[in-house]
Motif scaffolding. Sequence first.
Motif, PDB file in Angstrom:
ATOM      1  N   ALA A 134     -15.850   6.380  -9.096  1.00 19.78           N
ATOM      2  CA  ALA A 134     -15.698   5.090  -8.412  1.00 19.78           C
ATOM      3  C   ALA A 134     -14.609   5.126  -7.337  1.00 19.78           C
ATOM      4  O   ALA A 134     -14.593   4.278  -6.446  1.00 19.78           O
ATOM      5  CB  ALA A 134     -15.377   4.000  -9.431  1.00 19.78           C
ATOM      6  N   TRP A 135     -13.698   6.086  -7.415  1.00 21.90           N
ATOM      7  CA  TRP A 135     -12.594   6.170  -6.451  1.00 21.90           C
ATOM      8  C   TRP A 135     -13.014   7.133  -5.346  1.00 21.90           C
ATOM      9  O   TRP A 135     -12.998   8.357  -5.517  1.00 21.90           O
ATOM     10  CB  TRP A 135     -11.338   6.667  -7.145  1.00 21.90           C
ATOM     11  N   THR A 136     -13.403   6.620  -4.199  1.00 25.76           N
ATOM     12  CA  THR A 136     -13.924   7.448  -3.107  1.00 25.76           C
ATOM     13  C   THR A 136     -12.918   7.660  -1.996  1.00 25.76           C
ATOM     14  O   THR A 136     -13.006   8.645  -1.261  1.00 25.76           O
ATOM     15  CB  THR A 136     -15.194   6.817  -2.543  1.00 25.76           C
ATOM     16  N   ASP A 137     -11.977   6.751  -1.813  1.00 23.77           N
ATOM     17  CA  ASP A 137     -11.022   6.847  -0.709  1.00 23.77           C
ATOM     18  C   ASP A 137      -9.675   7.298  -1.256  1.00 23.77           C
ATOM     19  O   ASP A 137      -8.864   6.483  -1.724  1.00 23.77           O
ATOM     20  CB  ASP A 137     -10.897   5.490  -0.013  1.00 23.77           C
ATOM     21  N   VAL A 138      -9.411   8.606  -1.231  1.00 25.62           N
ATOM     22  CA  VAL A 138      -8.179   9.158  -1.781  1.00 25.62           C
ATOM     23  C   VAL A 138      -7.192   9.376  -0.640  1.00 25.62           C
ATOM     24  O   VAL A 138      -7.310  10.328   0.133  1.00 25.62           O
ATOM     25  CB  VAL A 138      -8.439  10.487  -2.518  1.00 25.62           C
ATOM     26  N   THR A 139      -6.229   8.469  -0.519  1.00 25.79           N
ATOM     27  CA  THR A 139      -5.179   8.575   0.490  1.00 25.79           C
ATOM     28  C   THR A 139      -3.837   8.312  -0.184  1.00 25.79           C
ATOM     29  O   THR A 139      -3.775   7.867  -1.329  1.00 25.79           O
ATOM     30  CB  THR A 139      -5.396   7.566   1.627  1.00 25.79           C
ATOM     31  N   GLU A 140      -2.754   8.591   0.549  1.00 22.71           N
ATOM     32  CA  GLU A 140      -1.426   8.302   0.004  1.00 22.71           C
ATOM     33  C   GLU A 140      -1.274   6.811  -0.271  1.00 22.71           C
ATOM     34  O   GLU A 140      -0.639   6.414  -1.263  1.00 22.71           O
ATOM     35  CB  GLU A 140      -0.350   8.783   0.974  1.00 22.71           C
ATOM     36  N   GLU A 141      -1.858   5.990   0.576  1.00 23.75           N
ATOM     37  CA  GLU A 141      -1.750   4.549   0.381  1.00 23.75           C
ATOM     38  C   GLU A 141      -2.519   4.101  -0.857  1.00 23.75           C
ATOM     39  O   GLU A 141      -2.024   3.282  -1.654  1.00 23.75           O
ATOM     40  CB  GLU A 141      -2.269   3.801   1.618  1.00 23.75           C
ATOM     41  N   SER A 142      -3.734   4.629  -1.060  1.00 25.80           N
ATOM     42  CA  SER A 142      -4.523   4.206  -2.219  1.00 25.80           C
ATOM     43  C   SER A 142      -3.893   4.696  -3.517  1.00 25.80           C
ATOM     44  O   SER A 142      -3.927   3.999  -4.535  1.00 25.80           O
ATOM     45  CB  SER A 142      -5.958   4.730  -2.095  1.00 25.80           C
ATOM     46  N   VAL A 143      -3.296   5.888  -3.487  1.00 23.67           N
ATOM     47  CA  VAL A 143      -2.607   6.397  -4.676  1.00 23.67           C
ATOM     48  C   VAL A 143      -1.387   5.535  -4.998  1.00 23.67           C
ATOM     49  O   VAL A 143      -1.140   5.187  -6.157  1.00 23.67           O
ATOM     50  CB  VAL A 143      -2.206   7.868  -4.472  1.00 23.67           C
ATOM     51  N   ALA A 144      -0.632   5.166  -3.955  1.00 21.78           N
ATOM     52  CA  ALA A 144       0.550   4.320  -4.173  1.00 21.78           C
ATOM     53  C   ALA A 144       0.135   2.952  -4.718  1.00 21.78           C
ATOM     54  O   ALA A 144       0.801   2.403  -5.612  1.00 21.78           O
ATOM     55  CB  ALA A 144       1.321   4.165  -2.867  1.00 21.78           C
ATOM     56  N   ASP A 145      -0.956   2.388  -4.201  1.00 21.37           N
ATOM     57  CA  ASP A 145      -1.435   1.091  -4.696  1.00 21.37           C
ATOM     58  C   ASP A 145      -1.873   1.199  -6.152  1.00 21.37           C
ATOM     59  O   ASP A 145      -1.626   0.290  -6.953  1.00 21.37           O
ATOM     60  CB  ASP A 145      -2.593   0.595  -3.834  1.00 21.37           C
ATOM     61  N   TYR A 146      -2.537   2.302  -6.499  1.00 21.24           N
ATOM     62  CA  TYR A 146      -2.996   2.485  -7.875  1.00 21.24           C
ATOM     63  C   TYR A 146      -1.813   2.570  -8.843  1.00 21.24           C
ATOM     64  O   TYR A 146      -1.796   1.907  -9.885  1.00 21.24           O
ATOM     65  CB  TYR A 146      -3.845   3.746  -7.983  1.00 21.24           C
ATOM     66  N   ILE A 147      -0.810   3.362  -8.490  1.00 24.90           N
ATOM     67  CA  ILE A 147       0.360   3.513  -9.368  1.00 24.90           C
ATOM     68  C   ILE A 147       1.087   2.184  -9.505  1.00 24.90           C
ATOM     69  O   ILE A 147       1.537   1.799 -10.592  1.00 24.90           O
ATOM     70  CB  ILE A 147       1.288   4.607  -8.825  1.00 24.90           C
ATOM     71  N   SER A 148       1.208   1.447  -8.400  1.00 21.48           N
ATOM     72  CA  SER A 148       1.877   0.144  -8.449  1.00 21.48           C
ATOM     73  C   SER A 148       1.119  -0.817  -9.352  1.00 21.48           C
ATOM     74  O   SER A 148       1.729  -1.558 -10.143  1.00 21.48           O
ATOM     75  CB  SER A 148       1.996  -0.419  -7.038  1.00 21.48           C
TER      76      SER A 148
END
Length: 291
Positions: free
Chosen positions: A160-174
Amino acid sequence: DSEPPTDSNNEVILDETELVAPPTGAPTASLAPTLLNSAACPPAGSTSDIDPGATMLEVSNADILCTLTKVDSTTGKLSPIARSYEGNDWEMAGGDYSLTLLGDNTWQCYDNKCQITLPELGQNAVYRLSSYSHDLPAQDKVARLLGSTTFGPTWGEVSAWTDVTEESVADYISSQMSVEPTSHREFFRKRLNPRFHFSQYEATPDHPCNPMSRWRKFAFSRKDAHTHWTTEHVSFEQISNDGGYIVKARKTKGIDVGEYHVRTVMPPFEFESGQGPPSTNGDYSFCHWMD
């Protein structure tokens, strides 16, 4: 002997040439200037050899792993010494060899470069730089991230996670940090089902269908037979609605002598004699074992 010349005031006139030391027979010895080898990591997929001595190595580029190894040209054996990856400074490789070879020498790092003194190697051995590149597919990156931040992702969560960027990773961790934490210990204990090698009296439920009830795949073991510390008696209590039996057992001597406790539930059956248990509770002893 002649006297030195004087002036009108009777002061001695010195010849300046006499103050200059005569030339020596050989030039003055001095240390040779220090020569610093300079090397950069080769392109990905290739290698390059460097000389021992004081060496300045450039750090690796992004998405590149650069390694420094000792190569035995006779056997082809590789001994890891140091590495630089993702543009990070050079660092010692794991293991005893790098520490034994370099001793107290440490990396002195500056802007995108690190300096080290490489000792001389034995015959048929060289220092070699090797570069490697590796790029994970997007789904592998997601699986690696979720595998390190959760107790294990499902394939649906990974795909389900298709857009792997630094921003998306940071949003996920937050977002994960704002979720109320759950207890892995609680989850584990609710589903724990270790094998019981012998029956337990503590916290024994009244029926195997009760919540949180835990049962073995066998009702009795050799520990229930006649031994020097215990003797088991077995009771069959008929279930009125289906004709089956609740099988109970109790110790008649030794430790923990007491009431019957449930071992299993059985459908209607017959003994070897062709007869079933009596309609009223029957009390039986173990007579022999069938292996």
